[in-house]
Write an enzyme that holds these catalytic residues in place. Structure first.
Site, PDB file in Angstrom:
ATOM      1  NE  ARG A 143      -5.659   9.737   3.381  1.00 30.51           N
ATOM      2  CZ  ARG A 143      -4.383   9.963   3.133  1.00 30.51           C
ATOM      3  NH1 ARG A 143      -3.924  11.208   3.083  1.00 30.51           N
ATOM      4  NH2 ARG A 143      -3.549   8.956   2.949  1.00 30.51           N
TER       5      ARG A 143
ATOM      6  CD  GLU B 243       5.864  -3.680   3.640  1.00 32.35           C
ATOM      7  OE1 GLU B 243       5.237  -4.568   4.252  1.00 32.35           O
ATOM      8  OE2 GLU B 243       6.271  -2.646   4.205  1.00 32.35           O
TER       9      GLU B 243
ATOM     10  CE1 TYR C 135     -14.776   3.400  -2.113  1.00 34.76           C
ATOM     11  CE2 TYR C 135     -12.972   3.735  -3.664  1.00 34.76           C
ATOM     12  CZ  TYR C 135     -13.422   3.581  -2.369  1.00 34.76           C
ATOM     13  OH  TYR C 135     -12.542   3.602  -1.333  1.00 34.76           O
TER      14      TYR C 135
ATOM     15  CE  LYS D 287      -3.563   8.099   6.596  1.00 37.13           C
ATOM     16  NZ  LYS D 287      -4.722   7.189   6.462  1.00 37.13           N
TER      17      LYS D 287
ATOM     18  CB  SER E 248     -11.343   7.473  -3.229  1.00 38.43           C
ATOM     19  OG  SER E 248     -10.104   7.902  -2.688  1.00 38.43           O
TER      20      SER E 248
ATOM     21  CE  LYS F 286      -6.187   1.936  -0.540  1.00 38.52           C
ATOM     22  NZ  LYS F 286      -6.611   1.987   0.807  1.00 38.52           N
TER      23      LYS F 286
ATOM     24  CE  LYS G 151      -3.567   2.446   2.532  1.00 41.39           C
ATOM     25  NZ  LYS G 151      -4.594   2.378   3.571  1.00 41.39           N
TER      26      LYS G 151
END
Ligand code: PBG
Length: 337
Positions: free
Chosen positions: A216, A245, A325, A229, A286, A260, A206
């Protein structure tokens, strides 16, 4: 394996690749990948209350729904044959604290949603995000102390969060927090609590992406977020690190993986799915959805064609499926044929 460019499989004029493309039926026969409703997972946004439908401005066509309306919407997903939904809560600001304690409340919004969906539609898979950001007044996925995001203390909370989600009846927990060591710890916690069958879909690779902005907005964590982040999500410049990872998460017990965002990271998706052979999903995030809808609203893109293309490209890159979505919209299009 494709042949080397020095040794073509044929040559013009005997070989004409356009022959297979000439008719619709032939193109269907030779298609290497096909998008189906079985590939889709639908992320949904929940809000407390009743009869509430709040459009998310930066995600046209996406609403935050109260539980009653959400259960109804999931009914359509079931009718269309969508295999799973992923639940994201929009928590009222008053319940957000530096300790994110609402994340551990067995009667929090997420758990209420899971119980309601499972009661009405037991046949659909329910995925819960494991991360603190919807509950945290700092807007971060982990606990913040003196401006640092704590790893091990966060993992301990994530384990408890995953267990209460499992108790509520969720089928898959999806740690999206990117703390080190959380997949193994969550697996142990679930097993110890008797949830050996609950699957872990790890957000293994990610990235610290600019494409999460509209999400968000939807869960109300953007305004809360202090800083960024980058000290836990990956640098978009890195590919080899994604393999490390992923390898760690598989070793720790991940059943499925997420890369992602989706479209800008298809090289990573390809490498992960080919190298590890573990079901790997793309998350059309998004910002990808918002870009598409904004272009469509301006009349700049054919929305249906662009949407289907974006998703089949994820499949071509090796995705076992896609979180989108637009899942309902896509399932309707696929049904129409
Ligand atoms: C938070 C979380 C995020 C998304 C899923 N879970 C946002 C973030 O990491 O800030 C992003 C989804 C999207 O943009 O569609 N743990």
């Amino acid at each position: 394996m494709p042949p080397s460019p020095q040794k073509p499989l044929g040559s013009y004029p005997r070989t004409r690749l356009r022959r297979n493309r000439r008719t619709h039926w032939s193109r269907r026969l030779v298609a290497e990948n096909r998008l189906s409703t079985s590939d889709l997972m639908w992320p949904v946004f929940a809000v407390a209350g009743e009869g509430r439908r709040e459009p998310v401005a930066s995600m046209p066509g996406v609403d935050r729904l109260s539980i009653d309306l959400l259960v109804e919407a999931v009914g359509e997903a079931v009718a269309l044959g969508i295999p799973a939904v992923a639940v994201f809560p929009s928590i009222e600001a008053a319940l957000k604290t530096p300790e994110a304690s609402e994340a551990l409340n067995p009667d929090n919004l997420v758990c209420r949603v899971v119980r309601a969906i499972k009661a009405a539609h037991p046949e659909i898979g329910v995925i819960c995000d494991v991360a603190l950001d919807p509950f945290n007044s700092e807007g971060h996925d982990g606990l913040v102390q003196d401006g640092r995001v704590l790893n091990d203390e966060t993992v301990a909370l994530l384990c408890r969060q995953a267990v209460i989600q499992a108790q509520a009846g969720c089928d898959i927990v999806a740690p999206s927090d990117m703390m080190d060591g959380r997949v193994g710890a969550i697996r142990d916690a679930l097993d110890a609590a008797g949830f050996v069958e609950v699957q872990i879909m790890s957000y293994a690779a990610k990235y610290a992406s600019a494409f999460y902005g509209p999400f968000r907005d939807a869960v109300g964590s953007g305004a809360m977020l202090k800083g960024n982040k980058k000290c836990y999500q990956m640098d978009p410049a890195n590919g080899a690190e994604a393999m490390r990872e992923v390898a760690l998460d598989i070793a720790e017990g991940a059943d499925m993986l997420i890369v992602k965002p989706g479209l800008p990271y298809l090289d990573v998706l390809r490498a992960v799915s080919q190298t590890f052979g573990v079901p790997t999903f793309a998350y059309q995030v998004s910002g990808e959805y918002a870009m598409l809808k904004a272009a469509v609203a301006n009349g700049w893109l054919d929305g249906e064609a662009a949407l289907l293309e974006m998703l089949v490209c994820c499949k071509r890159a090796g995705a076992a499926g896609i979180l989108s979505y637009a899942a309902i919209e896509v399932a309707r299009l696929l049904r129409r044929g």
